[in-house]
Design a protein around this motif. Structure first.
Motif, PDB file in Angstrom:
ATOM      1  N   GLY A  41       1.226  -1.484  -0.250  1.00  0.00           N
ATOM      2  CA  GLY A  41      -0.021   0.410   0.410  1.00  0.00           C
ATOM      3  C   GLY A  41       0.797   1.025   0.214  1.00  0.00           C
ATOM      4  N   THR A  90      -6.369   3.045  -1.816  1.00  0.00           N
ATOM      5  CA  THR A  90      -6.597   1.597  -2.289  1.00  0.00           C
ATOM      6  C   THR A  90      -7.892   1.543  -2.644  1.00  0.00           C
ATOM      7  OG1 THR A  90      -6.962  -0.862  -0.827  1.00  0.00           O
ATOM      8  CG2 THR A  90      -7.052   1.048   0.619  1.00  0.00           C
ATOM      9  N   ASN A 131      -9.733  -1.178  -1.455  1.00  0.00           N
ATOM     10  CA  ASN A 131     -10.241  -1.400  -1.157  1.00  0.00           C
ATOM     11  C   ASN A 131     -11.045  -1.028   0.026  1.00  0.00           C
ATOM     12  OD1 ASN A 131     -11.513  -3.617   1.130  1.00  0.00           O
ATOM     13  ND2 ASN A 131      -9.336  -4.782   1.077  1.00  0.00           N
TER      14      ASN A 131
END
Length: 82
Positions: A23, A53, A55
């Protein structure tokens, strides 16, 4: 730089990260508690609040950090935020 050099940088007030971390926007630093704080000893923390990210479930936190053996043996540490 190696892990020992990274530790010296955080002791000097710098923030550091591994180039090889998956990351981006993650770093570690040092917190020196003040009188009255719940923590009573210096500790290293990891900050993922700026994690980039896709996510949506990725944690965006600042928490105490413990190095893995991979982190300790890595040679890709760098100062961030200068």
């Amino acid at each position: 730089m190696n892990f020992g050099q990274a530790i010296e940088r955080i002791k000097a007030g710098k923030l550091v990260a591994r180039k090889g971390w998956n990351g981006k926007g993650i770093y570690i630093g040092l917190i020196k508690p003040k009188d009255g704080d719940a923590m009573t000893h210096d500790f290293i923390y990891i900050d993922t609040t700026g994690l980039q990210t896709d996510n949506p479930d990725a944690p965006l936190d600042r928490v105490p950090w413990l190095a893995s053996q991979t982190d300790m043996l890595a040679e890709d540490w760098q100062v961030v935020g200068d």
